[in-house]
Design a protein around this motif. Sequence first.
Motif, PDB file in Angstrom:
ATOM      1  N   ASN A 141     -10.340  -1.951 -13.005  1.00 45.68           N
ATOM      2  CA  ASN A 141      -9.051  -2.469 -12.564  1.00 45.68           C
ATOM      3  C   ASN A 141      -8.183  -2.733 -13.796  1.00 45.68           C
ATOM      4  O   ASN A 141      -8.662  -3.311 -14.772  1.00 45.68           O
ATOM      5  CB  ASN A 141      -9.307  -3.772 -11.787  1.00 45.68           C
ATOM      6  CG  ASN A 141      -8.054  -4.405 -11.226  1.00 45.68           C
ATOM      7  OD1 ASN A 141      -7.075  -4.628 -11.935  1.00 45.68           O
ATOM      8  ND2 ASN A 141      -8.081  -4.711  -9.947  1.00 45.68           N
ATOM      9  N   HIS A 143      -5.684  -4.736 -14.221  1.00 42.82           N
ATOM     10  CA  HIS A 143      -5.076  -6.071 -14.300  1.00 42.82           C
ATOM     11  C   HIS A 143      -6.089  -7.199 -14.387  1.00 42.82           C
ATOM     12  O   HIS A 143      -5.871  -8.200 -15.037  1.00 42.82           O
ATOM     13  CB  HIS A 143      -4.170  -6.311 -13.092  1.00 42.82           C
ATOM     14  CG  HIS A 143      -3.254  -5.168 -12.819  1.00 42.82           C
ATOM     15  ND1 HIS A 143      -2.212  -4.856 -13.656  1.00 42.82           N
ATOM     16  CD2 HIS A 143      -3.245  -4.227 -11.833  1.00 42.82           C
ATOM     17  CE1 HIS A 143      -1.584  -3.781 -13.181  1.00 42.82           C
ATOM     18  NE2 HIS A 143      -2.198  -3.380 -12.079  1.00 42.82           N
ATOM     19  N   ILE A 383      -0.252  -9.467  -6.996  1.00 44.21           N
ATOM     20  CA  ILE A 383      -0.267  -8.345  -6.058  1.00 44.21           C
ATOM     21  C   ILE A 383      -1.387  -7.375  -6.417  1.00 44.21           C
ATOM     22  O   ILE A 383      -1.477  -6.894  -7.542  1.00 44.21           O
ATOM     23  CB  ILE A 383       1.102  -7.637  -6.045  1.00 44.21           C
ATOM     24  CG1 ILE A 383       2.193  -8.665  -5.702  1.00 44.21           C
ATOM     25  CG2 ILE A 383       1.101  -6.482  -5.049  1.00 44.21           C
ATOM     26  CD1 ILE A 383       3.582  -8.099  -5.652  1.00 44.21           C
ATOM     27  N   GLU A 384      -2.240  -7.106  -5.422  1.00 46.32           N
ATOM     28  CA  GLU A 384      -3.390  -6.229  -5.664  1.00 46.32           C
ATOM     29  C   GLU A 384      -3.200  -4.833  -5.089  1.00 46.32           C
ATOM     30  O   GLU A 384      -3.961  -3.930  -5.411  1.00 46.32           O
ATOM     31  CB  GLU A 384      -4.654  -6.848  -5.043  1.00 46.32           C
ATOM     32  CG  GLU A 384      -5.033  -8.149  -5.715  1.00 46.32           C
ATOM     33  CD  GLU A 384      -6.407  -8.641  -5.323  1.00 46.32           C
ATOM     34  OE1 GLU A 384      -6.831  -8.359  -4.191  1.00 46.32           O
ATOM     35  OE2 GLU A 384      -7.041  -9.298  -6.158  1.00 46.32           O
ATOM     36  N   GLY A 385      -2.203  -4.669  -4.220  1.00 45.37           N
ATOM     37  CA  GLY A 385      -2.006  -3.340  -3.646  1.00 45.37           C
ATOM     38  C   GLY A 385      -1.155  -3.438  -2.399  1.00 45.37           C
ATOM     39  O   GLY A 385      -0.590  -4.489  -2.089  1.00 45.37           O
ATOM     40  N   TRP A 393       2.040  -6.021   1.634  1.00 47.43           N
ATOM     41  CA  TRP A 393       1.456  -6.125   0.304  1.00 47.43           C
ATOM     42  C   TRP A 393       0.232  -7.027   0.388  1.00 47.43           C
ATOM     43  O   TRP A 393       0.196  -7.947   1.202  1.00 47.43           O
ATOM     44  CB  TRP A 393       2.462  -6.703  -0.690  1.00 47.43           C
ATOM     45  CG  TRP A 393       3.628  -5.793  -0.944  1.00 47.43           C
ATOM     46  CD1 TRP A 393       4.846  -5.820  -0.329  1.00 47.43           C
ATOM     47  CD2 TRP A 393       3.666  -4.716  -1.877  1.00 47.43           C
ATOM     48  NE1 TRP A 393       5.641  -4.820  -0.816  1.00 47.43           N
ATOM     49  CE2 TRP A 393       4.946  -4.129  -1.776  1.00 47.43           C
ATOM     50  CE3 TRP A 393       2.753  -4.176  -2.800  1.00 47.43           C
ATOM     51  CZ2 TRP A 393       5.325  -3.037  -2.548  1.00 47.43           C
ATOM     52  CZ3 TRP A 393       3.142  -3.100  -3.574  1.00 47.43           C
ATOM     53  CH2 TRP A 393       4.412  -2.532  -3.440  1.00 47.43           C
ATOM     54  N   PRO A 413       5.637   0.553  -1.719  1.00 43.96           N
ATOM     55  CA  PRO A 413       5.631   1.115  -3.073  1.00 43.96           C
ATOM     56  C   PRO A 413       6.633   2.268  -3.178  1.00 43.96           C
ATOM     57  O   PRO A 413       6.797   3.022  -2.221  1.00 43.96           O
ATOM     58  CB  PRO A 413       4.202   1.636  -3.250  1.00 43.96           C
ATOM     59  CG  PRO A 413       3.452   1.289  -2.016  1.00 43.96           C
ATOM     60  CD  PRO A 413       4.403   0.832  -0.980  1.00 43.96           C
ATOM     61  N   THR A 418       5.684   0.247  -9.583  1.00 45.02           N
ATOM     62  CA  THR A 418       4.616  -0.376  -8.823  1.00 45.02           C
ATOM     63  C   THR A 418       4.640  -1.888  -9.014  1.00 45.02           C
ATOM     64  O   THR A 418       4.856  -2.386 -10.106  1.00 45.02           O
ATOM     65  CB  THR A 418       3.240   0.193  -9.201  1.00 45.02           C
ATOM     66  OG1 THR A 418       2.256  -0.570  -8.514  1.00 45.02           O
ATOM     67  CG2 THR A 418       2.979   0.159 -10.696  1.00 45.02           C
ATOM     68  N   THR A 420       2.030  -3.621  -8.080  1.00 48.22           N
ATOM     69  CA  THR A 420       0.634  -4.020  -8.234  1.00 48.22           C
ATOM     70  C   THR A 420       0.411  -4.603  -9.630  1.00 48.22           C
ATOM     71  O   THR A 420       0.840  -4.030 -10.620  1.00 48.22           O
ATOM     72  CB  THR A 420      -0.293  -2.815  -7.991  1.00 48.22           C
ATOM     73  OG1 THR A 420      -0.060  -2.349  -6.669  1.00 48.22           O
ATOM     74  CG2 THR A 420      -1.748  -3.198  -8.137  1.00 48.22           C
TER      75      THR A 420
END
Length: 442
Positions: A141, A143, A383-385, A393, A413, A418, A420
């Motif tokens: 990941n 982030h 925000i993860e996706g 979101w 998106p 983005t 994310t």
Amino acid sequence: MHTFYIETFGCQMNAHDSEKVTGTLLTEGYSQVETPEQADLILYNTCSIRDKAEQKVFHRLQQFKKDAGKGKVFAVLGCVAQQEGEKIFERAPHVSLVAGSASYAKLPQMLVQLQAGNRRVTGLSFDAEETFETPFTRRDNPHRAYITIIEGCDKACAYCVVPFTRGPERSRTGESVLREAGELGRMGYTDIQLLGQNVNSYRDPSPAGWDFSRLLRAMGEVEGIRRVRFTTSHPRDFVKDIIDAIDDNPVLCNHVHLPVQSGSNAVLARMRRMYTRDDYMRRIDWMKNARRNISITSDIIVGFPGESEADFEATLSLLDTVEYDSVFSFKYSKRPNTSALELEDHIPEEEKSRRLAIVQERQRAIQIRRNAELVGTVEETMIEGFNQATGQWIGRTSQNRTLNFMHAAHPGPTEGETLTGSYLNVRVTRAGPNSLAGEAVN
Ligand code: 5AD
Ligand code: SF4
């Protein structure tokens, strides 16, 4: 042998170990593929915490037995490897490498042996006093990142296989943890999860001699890092200073996972947990009296040997008293080498299932109540996706809750942009048992 596929079972420690193993393999010139069919080398990073977890790897190996002759090499890593050792070669003769987590630093040498045609390669000793650190970690990941601060466990809980699969405790120096965190901050990571079987017994081996809360406070000052979490805690080693550190620094997430296992003193004693219900409740009181709203989660085992109906009721009353935000609950599972095997009065499987269902139902009602209390509040969310199916979101709060939300200015998106990984304030408008829903603020 140039492509590899890796599948990971079990906890976050295992997930992070796989990131390190993957990085090591890539550095050794292997390339990663998405399916076992495409791979020359297939690795399973395994878990043995309960029997069901252990059986998964043998099912997988069974599925691919027929491919063994087709030039594929199979490796069993992690906790089942450490626990079963060379017995795995007998049970699954197409396996060529069996290695536990304490041996991953020697992975490059083990790969050389595999390439030389050795079909019985092992890495099973605990003699490496170094924790497995590698400059090659390939994080999944961009982030959120894991950092291991302590490996192994020196406790002897009667049900638990971990001291046998991950060996004795070994802490990393605070300096090396902070160096890794600093690098992650410069690379754009904002969220760090400190990992260890028992992070509370962390002790810097350098002359600085930092304890866990000292390390936590230092982690709260790392440039670029906006969130720091940690797992897992052990009530016996959990000190008030950890809560004070969280109160003092908003970078430290207001979430503590503090597994209790049982609400009955008699069961806790037989489990060798080394605390009483009162000791545990003192720690809960520290959290409830904190300035920040700390979310508390736990693990429960039902059906431990000798657990009477009254013992079980004590666990239910503990759930009602603490009002956890989330609980992982399990049926007791017999594990090799553990001292609980010698206890009498093992509980029938159906009775364990009955108790598990009651715990889960009781806890679900508590969570509905707890989550409903958050309706109307504004939570900072990472925000993860984006969920295409619901048009929402997906965010995570500092308390580690999932918060799905609509965003009027960014309904979804868009090309080249983005959200994310960014942070946003979200107003909670609805609550379910396992997640929250809301709307982005302005
Ligand atoms: N049986 C059932 N649950 C177990 N756990 C650990 N060992 C066992 C076992 N033998 C649970 C504990 C622990 C979590 C990670 O798994 O609740 O906190
Ligand atoms: Fe499973 Fe425990 Fe090993 Fe993690 S440490 S993979 S939970 S047995």
